[in-house]
Design an enzyme around this catalytic site. Structure first.
Site, PDB file in Angstrom:
ATOM      1  CB  SER A  79      -0.943   0.010   1.205  1.00 33.04           C
ATOM      2  OG  SER A  79      -1.977  -0.918   1.014  1.00 33.04           O
ATOM      3  CB  VAL A  80       4.381   2.221   0.358  1.00 28.81           C
ATOM      4  CG1 VAL A  80       4.554   2.067   1.853  1.00 28.81           C
ATOM      5  CG2 VAL A  80       4.957   1.028  -0.379  1.00 28.81           C
TER       6      VAL A  80
END
Length: 554
Positions: free
Chosen positions: A264-265
């Site tokens: 999710s970065v």
């Protein structure tokens, strides 16, 4: 010439003879004097038909403040001339008595080879060993002066520095990348890293290893104004003083050589691309309450999020919604998503002056499902160094910069690439700050330093698909949010908290990032923001847990 007169040459003969005799005598005196000089010096350094190693002092390596990271010290090695040895067995046995590492049988064979004029007996003698050999008084031996590479700080920055072989030639890292520059000596090679910040980063990775069962870790710290890498580390560490004793795991440079699906970065990159392309506004909402069908698969959020039926981009990032990221990614399409990732340096090997970094692993085809999974960080694998650089535009107002590891970093020569407007970059900082104050990144907050960032928890791919029991957790940070200066990335490979907490980034990499920033900010001369010091503490991260895995339900 008249009769009875001697020829002119004959008449000068005695004078010429005296001149020649004088010259020969002078030459003999010079030879004797030279021999005496060598004898008085102990015969320590003697050329051996051009075969002896010539001593050239390799240049030092220092950090940005001039602190010594690598240097060369004088050492002695022992060689022999087989043609000058009468009894090879006797000499080999005598040497074996004072040099335990010597294989007497093998040395006897080498010393018996009269066709050779130079053989190594042992490299890198200690002073005591050198004196012991001298005391033997053996014929045919020579001491060769050499330079030994020494790393005074031990394992500090070991993977970046690399190491040399026994002949002083660079094999890995900076030692290999700048071999031509270092081997000629001269002024120290100055790196951009700060030894103090590097120590703090390595200390926190070591601390993480004590708190979690994990395979490995990596960390990167970048000055967003110049692209200068202030620290870069890989755990387990390697001591460049003893590279041959390192395990295969210790030799892996996870920060520059390993590639990871980071999860999710990537979501902030998806949101930024859509904002910049005019395909997203910050005040619109998305219904992320149900799984999203994409082809024959579904993208799901494995935990409920606040405002699921009317989630804003801020909500999608704060609570890490896969469904929301996939919806935004669909607006970009394959071309838009790929173009933005290329702009921020994630589709090619990082190009900079220094040790080479690995190329990314990219999707073979960019289908609708690929666009969905890449929007939240699956299906694309990059090095931690490359990913850290992708957040630099958020922090400096929109410019991508290549990494730099050599000082001086001349601002006029930095190859800047405009990838987003200042307005988009500023908006992203606000959104990322929200992740830390009210979302999954709460454990990364560092009082006074206004951390903005994003968590990432990605299942690791295996031969049978993604493995729910193995993941990579990461936290990408920018600080201080009100005047961004530095980017920090922490990546942990299969970190399992021993405390029983969930093995997600909220409990692993985010916490490590927050502790590191608190520790390193003063070393980076970042002044705390007084307003944030007086702000009330954020809610515990348990109030906003991150889902344990991020992948489509295929």
């Amino acid at each position: 010439m008249t009769a009875g007169e001697a020829p002119t040459g004959d008449r000068l003969g005695p004078a010429r003879a005296r001149i020649v005799a004088g010259a020969l005598a002078l030459a003999f005196i010079l030879i004797v004097a030279k021999a005496a000089s060598i004898a008085l010096a102990g015969g320590d350094k003697v050329a051996s038909a051009g075969e002896a190693v010539q001593s050239v002092r390799r240049a030092d390596i220092v950090d940005r403040n001039g602190d010594l990271l690598a240097t060369a010290l004088t050492a002695w090695s022992l060689s022999a001339d087989p043609r000058a040895i009468w009894d090879a067995r006797e000499v080999a046995e005598a040497l074996g008595g004072v040099l335990p590492e010597v294989d007497v049988e093998a040395l006897t064979t080498r010393l018996s080879d009269r066709d050779r004029r130079f053989v190594w007996v042992q490299r890198g003698l200690t002073p005591r060993q050198k004196e012991a050999v001298l005391d033997l008084g053996l014929e045919g031996l020579r001491f060769e002066e050499e330079r030994r590479r020494v790393y005074p700080a031990g394992r500090l920055a070991g993977h970046l520095l690399g190491f040399v072989n026994i002949d002083g030639k660079g094999l890995e890292g900076v030692e290999y990348a700048f071999e031509d520059r270092l081997k000629t000596g001269g002024e120290p090679l100055k790196l951009t890293i700060d030894a103090g910040v590097q120590f703090a980063l390595e200390a926190e990775l070591e601390r993480a290893a004590g708190e979690f069962d994990m395979l490995g870790a990596a960390g990167v710290v970048v000055d967003a104004r110049t692209g200068a890498v202030r620290a870069i580390a890989s755990w387990p560490f390697i001591d460049p003083n003893k590279p041959t004793g390192a395990t295969e795991t210790e030799r892996v440079n996870r920060a520059m050589k390993s590639v990871f699906e980071l999860g999710s970065v990537y979501k902030p990159l998806t949101v930024a691309a859509a904002l910049e392309d005019g395909k997203l506004s910050l005040d619109e909402t998305f219904d992320v309450s149900k799984p999203l069908p994409v082809g024959n698969a579904f993208v799901r959020d494995l935990h409920p999020i606040e405002n699921a039926e009317a989630a804003t981009p801020a909500d999608i990032l704060a609570h890490s919604s896969n469904v929301g990221a996939a919806m935004i990614g669909a607006r970009l399409g394959a071309d838009g998503e790929r173009a933005f990732l290329e702009a921020v340096g994630l589709t090619a090997r990082p190009a900079f002056e220094g040790p080479s970094a690995s190329a990314p692993l990219l999707p073979a085809k960019w289908t609708d499902l690929t666009v969905a999974t890449v929007s939240y960080g699956h299906g694309i694998a990059v090095t931690p160094l490359a990913f850290a650089m992708s957040y630099v535009p958020f922090a400096n107002g929109g410019d991508y910069l290549p990494p730099a590891i050599l000082e001086p970093v001349e601002t006029s020569r930095i190859e800047r690439r405009r990838v987003m407007s200042r307005e988009t970059a500023s908006a992203m900082i606000s959104l990322l700050r929200g992740v830390v104050t009210r979302g999954t990144g709460t454990n990364a907050d560092a009082p006074g330093y206004e951390v903005a960032g994003k968590t990432g928890t990605a299942e690791k791919p295996g031969p049978d698909g993604y493995d729910a029991n193995r993941n990579v957790t990461s936290f990408a940070a920018i600080f201080p949010a009100s005047r961004p200066e530095f980017v920090v990335l922490i990546v942990l490979d299969e970190a399992q908290p021993k405390s029983g907490d969930p093995r997600t980034a909220a409990y692993t990499s985010a916490a490590i990032a927050g502790r590191f920033i608190t520790r390193a900010a003063p070393l980076l001369d970042v002044k705390p923001v007084l307003a944030s010091l007086n702000a009330p503490p954020a809610l515990p991260v348990r109030a906003q847990p991150e889902k344990p895995a991020e992948r489509p339900d295929l």
